[in-house]
Structure formats: structure tokens, C-alpha cells
Design an enzyme around this catalytic site. Structure first.
Site, PDB file in Angstrom:
ATOM      1  N   CYS A 111       0.863  -1.183   0.000  1.00 56.51           N
ATOM      2  CA  CYS A 111       0.000   0.000   0.000  1.00 56.51           C
ATOM      3  C   CYS A 111       0.894   1.225   0.000  1.00 56.51           C
ATOM      4  O   CYS A 111       1.886   1.279   0.724  1.00 56.51           O
ATOM      5  CB  CYS A 111      -0.906   0.024   1.227  1.00 56.51           C
ATOM      6  SG  CYS A 111      -2.036   1.438   1.246  1.00 56.51           S
ATOM      7  N   CYS A 342      -6.015  -7.486  12.036  1.00 54.33           N
ATOM      8  CA  CYS A 342      -5.948  -6.249  11.244  1.00 54.33           C
ATOM      9  C   CYS A 342      -4.559  -5.654  11.309  1.00 54.33           C
ATOM     10  O   CYS A 342      -3.995  -5.510  12.375  1.00 54.33           O
ATOM     11  CB  CYS A 342      -6.846  -5.159  11.813  1.00 54.33           C
ATOM     12  SG  CYS A 342      -8.499  -5.620  12.090  1.00 54.33           S
TER      13      CYS A 342
HETATM   14  N1  SAH Z   1      -6.624   0.572   3.480  1.00 53.38           N
HETATM   15  C1  SAH Z   1      -7.876   0.447   4.092  1.00 53.38           C
HETATM   16  C2  SAH Z   1      -8.271  -0.969   4.403  1.00 53.38           C
HETATM   17  C3  SAH Z   1      -7.216  -1.919   4.926  1.00 53.38           C
HETATM   18  S1  SAH Z   1      -6.702  -1.763   6.558  1.00 53.38           S
HETATM   19  C4  SAH Z   1      -7.953   1.307   5.334  1.00 53.38           C
HETATM   20  O1  SAH Z   1      -6.922   1.814   5.753  1.00 53.38           O
HETATM   21  O2  SAH Z   1      -9.053   1.508   5.825  1.00 53.38           O
HETATM   22  C5  SAH Z   1      -8.094  -2.267   7.558  1.00 53.38           C
HETATM   23  C6  SAH Z   1      -8.121  -1.594   8.945  1.00 53.38           C
HETATM   24  O3  SAH Z   1      -7.054  -2.073   9.771  1.00 53.38           O
HETATM   25  C7  SAH Z   1      -7.955  -0.085   8.862  1.00 53.38           C
HETATM   26  O4  SAH Z   1      -8.852   0.570   9.719  1.00 53.38           O
HETATM   27  C8  SAH Z   1      -6.541   0.080   9.342  1.00 53.38           C
HETATM   28  O5  SAH Z   1      -6.302   1.379   9.811  1.00 53.38           O
HETATM   29  C9  SAH Z   1      -6.449  -0.965  10.408  1.00 53.38           C
HETATM   30  N2  SAH Z   1      -5.061  -1.280  10.816  1.00 53.38           N
HETATM   31  C10 SAH Z   1      -3.948  -1.140  10.097  1.00 53.38           C
HETATM   32  N3  SAH Z   1      -2.868  -1.529  10.810  1.00 53.38           N
HETATM   33  C11 SAH Z   1      -3.326  -1.922  12.015  1.00 53.38           C
HETATM   34  C12 SAH Z   1      -2.699  -2.466  13.182  1.00 53.38           C
HETATM   35  N4  SAH Z   1      -1.398  -2.688  13.215  1.00 53.38           N
HETATM   36  N5  SAH Z   1      -3.479  -2.782  14.234  1.00 53.38           N
HETATM   37  C13 SAH Z   1      -4.815  -2.595  14.168  1.00 53.38           C
HETATM   38  N6  SAH Z   1      -5.458  -2.105  13.097  1.00 53.38           N
HETATM   39  C14 SAH Z   1      -4.726  -1.767  12.025  1.00 53.38           C
HETATM   40 FE1  SF4 Z   2      -2.778   1.379   3.435  1.00 54.37          FE
HETATM   41 FE2  SF4 Z   2      -4.936   1.025   5.002  1.00 54.37          FE
HETATM   42 FE3  SF4 Z   2      -2.478   0.267   5.832  1.00 54.37          FE
HETATM   43 FE4  SF4 Z   2      -3.074   2.863   5.622  1.00 54.37          FE
HETATM   44  S1  SF4 Z   2      -4.017   1.365   7.018  1.00 54.37           S
HETATM   45  S2  SF4 Z   2      -1.165   1.880   4.900  1.00 54.37           S
HETATM   46  S3  SF4 Z   2      -4.374   2.879   3.818  1.00 54.37           S
HETATM   47  S4  SF4 Z   2      -3.606  -0.584   4.116  1.00 54.37           S
END
Ligand code: SAH
Ligand code: SF4
Length: 365
Positions: A111, A342
Site C-alpha cells: 500500500c 488487522c
Molecule cells: N486501506 C484500508 C483498508 C485496509 S486496513 C484502510 O486503511 O481503511 C483495515 C483496517 O485495519 C484499517 O482501519 C486500518 O487502519 C487498520 N489497521 C492497520 N494496521 C493496524 C494495526 N497494526 N493494528 C490494528 N489495526 C490496524
Molecule cells: Fe494502506 Fe490502510 Fe495500511 Fe493505511 S491502514 S497503509 S491505507 S492498508
């Protein structure tokens, strides 16, 4: 070269049928074979004439991404690593619950948006997934789970809900994601309702408007901060589309959305965005936007530099929101033992942006 029929939604498949001199209604039969029965061999499509099957074999393939590994967690969560060529891999996660089965689908290899707390974001970006690679994740999960539960045939579908919350920013791969969404909703393919398909975005405002016009499924927005200063830091795309514009886009989206609220995701980072003061600020911020909150305890990954908020901090935060009558859930962490939660999806990304080396150069300035 053969075309991959997994790349086509109903309309494109009808076009393809006409191109090879067939009636467009054959598309419906083909869709059902490919997506409902999980058939990859034209020879097995018994209600198509032999001549047509031969023609299809000569011009087309049905080619889902190859599965490299398959992990099952103690709680029933499954994670598949799928090969998408050139040494790259993407991850798909199935989360079974009592009344539903949710598949978390990836949209890109890596991403480019570089949210600081996200493992995918740290890896940089390689490329957008094709339609076949996106819908192939659902195709594969239904097939694999059906084989396990009822010996094949995709009659009793394991996947009842799809969330575009895997690797990548779905709205940065707009056309392919929308085509895959069309297939998810198509009664001849997966027949999911708009309410059961959720796109999660970090807030690409113009693309949110386009999604509203083209395919208004349920929307989740990754908010993560109650003000621009902090959100600029955590979600860098905020510098381009600040919170005020983002919330206005959410309200516009609600005019066509299948649900009457937006889900705001909020990752709970210890000492960063998780104080009671942050929660109060958030309450004021979303006063005019019908929404629910989903608090996500941060899922750690090596060298993240962040810690998960304590359960007390999460509860305190939730209570402030609830007292303001904002419906708030705390996301249960699933698949911990197989790094399927996530933000932990890493897959295998060969970064093409060379962000890491750029970062070093910038830091040295
Ligand atoms: N790019 C999109 C969808 C993929 S991420 C977005 O950012 O919404 C899906 C969710 O997981 C998003 O809300 C993101 O912020 C969250 N996320 C990313 N890294 C995370 C982490 N290390 N711990 C918990 N949630 C996280
Ligand atoms: Fe990409 Fe979603 Fe991760 Fe942000 S949280 S880097 S938009 S996948």
C-alpha cells in the site's frame, strides 16, 4: 493469449460471449459455473454445447491465484497466502462467527499510503491486484471451506460477509475493486447484499464519491484521530484530504449507502490517540455525521514503534463515546497466533516505490 474469465463481471462476460459469436445470455450460465460451482474446467460445464466448450477452452482460462500456504488459528480463523506472481504474495483471512462468516479481502500488493501503524503500509507498494486476484480470494475461500464442510460443491456458502480490509487501499484500485464488488453482489455469482459487503478506506475523498455513484456498499472509514494534526501524522493522506472534507464526503455517501451510518475505525495506540480528552474531541468532531465506532486494539508487528492501548484505556475511551450515544464496539482480535489480525497482513511485497531508501535520504537531510 487466453483471457482469464475471473477478470470479468456479468457485463464484460456478456461482451466476451458476443465477441466469440455466442448469445450474450450464455454469460449467466458461465458466471454460475465459475462462481457458484467453482468450476475451472470448461469440459465440466455440462449444460453448455460441446462446440462452445471447445471454443472456450481455445480462447479462455479460469485462473484463480495459486495458494502458497494455509494456516488455521486456534479460534477457527483461517489465513491463506496467495501467489500473485514475481515473488509477491497477498493474504486473505476468513473469520468464522456464530451467525456469519467474514472474509477479509486484499486489494493491492502492499500500500502506498504509508499509515505509520500499519504493517502493509510499512512494506511499500508493488501493484494493484487484478479483478481475478480480488474475486479469486472469495472464489478460493468458498471452495476451500465448502470442501472442508460438505465435501465440495459450493452450495452452503461459508462466506456470508466480505470486508475489503486486507492488504491495500481498495479505493486506490478503484475500477478493479468495483468490478469485483459487482461480482460479489451478482445473484449469478455470490449474491451478497450491499449491507454485507464493506469497503474500508483511509479517506480518498474523490473516490468515495465515485463509489457512492457506482456501487454504494457499506462504508468503513479509518479515522484514527480526532484532529488534523494527529491524523496527519498517523494517516498521511490526511494532508491531502483533511478531516472536514472527509466527514463531508461521509455525509454525502450516506445519501446512497445501504446502511444509515458510517463505521469509523479507530486503532487504539497507547499514549498516542487513546486519552479521554481524545475521545471527547472525537465526540464533538462527529456530531453531525451519523456513525458507529469500531475501536481496534493495535496489533503489533516487529519494529512498529507502537504499543497496544491497555484494556482500561480502551474501556474509558469507549465509555466516553457511549455516553455521547455513539454506538461503539471493540473489535475482538482474531487469529492472533497466525498473525491474521488487522494490520498484520504482510504477504510478500517487493516494494517498487523504494520508499525505504527515499526515507533514509530524507532523514539524512
Ligand atoms: N486501506 C484500508 C483498508 C485496509 S486496513 C484502510 O486503511 O481503511 C483495515 C483496517 O485495519 C484499517 O482501519 C486500518 O487502519 C487498520 N489497521 C492497520 N494496521 C493496524 C494495526 N497494526 N493494528 C490494528 N489495526 C490496524
Ligand atoms: Fe494502506 Fe490502510 Fe495500511 Fe493505511 S491502514 S497503509 S491505507 S492498508
Amino acid at each position: 493469449m487466453s483471457v482469464n474469465l475471473l477478470d470479468f463481471d456479468a457485463k464484460a462476460l456478456a461482451g466476451f460471449c458476443v465477441e466469440i459469436g455466442e448469445k450474450s445470455f450464455r454469460a449467466k450460465q458461465l458466471l454460475r459455473w465459475i462462481h457458484r460451482s467453482g468450476e475451472v474446467d470448461f469440459a465440466g460445464m455440462s449444460d453448455l454445447a460441446k462446440a462452445l466448450r471447445d471454443k472456450l477452452s481455445a480462447t479462455a482460462v479460469i485462473e484463480p491465484p495459486r495458494v502458497i500456504s494455509d494456516h488455521a488459528a486456534m479460534d477457527g480463523t483461517r489465513k491463506w497466502l496467495l501467489s500473485v506472481g514475481e515473488g509477491n504474495g497477498i493474504e486473505t483471512v476468513f473469520i468464522p462467527e456464530a451467525s456469519r462468516g467474514t472474509l477479509c479481502v486484499s486489494s493491492q500488493v502492499g500500500c502506498a499510503l504509508a499509515c505509520t501503524f500499519c504493517s502493509t503500509g510499512r512494506q511499500g507498494f508493488n501493484r494493484n491486484l487484478t479483478v481475478a486476484e480480488i474475486i479469486g480470494q472469495l472464489w478460493w475461500a468458498n471452495k476451500a471451506l465448502a470442501e472442508e464442510f460438505d465435501g465440495g460443491g459450493i452450495r452452503s456458502r461459508a462466506v456470508t460477509n466480505v470486508v475489503m480490509m486486507g492488504m491495500g487501499e481498495p479505493l486506490a484500485n478503484f475500477e478493479n475493486v468495483v468490478t469485483a464488488l459487482d461480482l460479489m453482489l451478482d445473484d449469478n455469482a455470490y449474491g451478497l447484499s450491499r449491507r454485507r459487503v464493506t469497503v474500508s478506506t483511509s479517506g480518498l475523498v474523490p473516490a468515495m464519491d465515485r463509489l457512492r455513484e457506482r456501487c454504494p456498499v457499506a462504508l468503513a472509514v479509518s479515522l484514527h484521530a480526532p484532529n488534523d494534526a494527529l491524523r496527519n501524522e498517523l494517516v498521511p493522506i490526511n494532508k491531502k484530504y483533511p478531516i472536514k472534507e472527509l466527514l463531508a464526503a461521509c455525509r454525502r455517501y450516506l445519501q446512497s449507502a445501504p446502511r444509515d451510518f458510517i463505521t469509523f475505525e479507530y486503532v487504539m495506540l497507547d499514549g498516542v490517540n487513546d486519552s479521554a480528552a481524545h475521545a471527547h474531541e472525537l465526540v464533538q468532531l462527529v456530531r453531525e455525521t451519523p456513525c458507529k465506532f469500531n475501536l481496534i486494539p493495535f496489533n503489533p508487528f516487529p519494529n512498529s514503534g507502537y504499543r497496544r492501548s491497555s484494556p482500561e484505556a480502551v474501556h474509558r475511551f469507549r465509555d466516553v463515546l457511549m455516553q455521547a450515544e455513539l454506538i461503539t464496539t471493540v473489535r475482538k482480535t482474531r487469529g492472533d497466533d497466525i498473525a491474521a489480525a488487522c494490520g498484520q497482513l504482510a504477504g510478500k511485497v517487493h516494494d517498487k516505490t523504494r520508499r525505504v531508501s527515499r526515507g533514509i535520504v530524507e532523514a539524512a537531510r
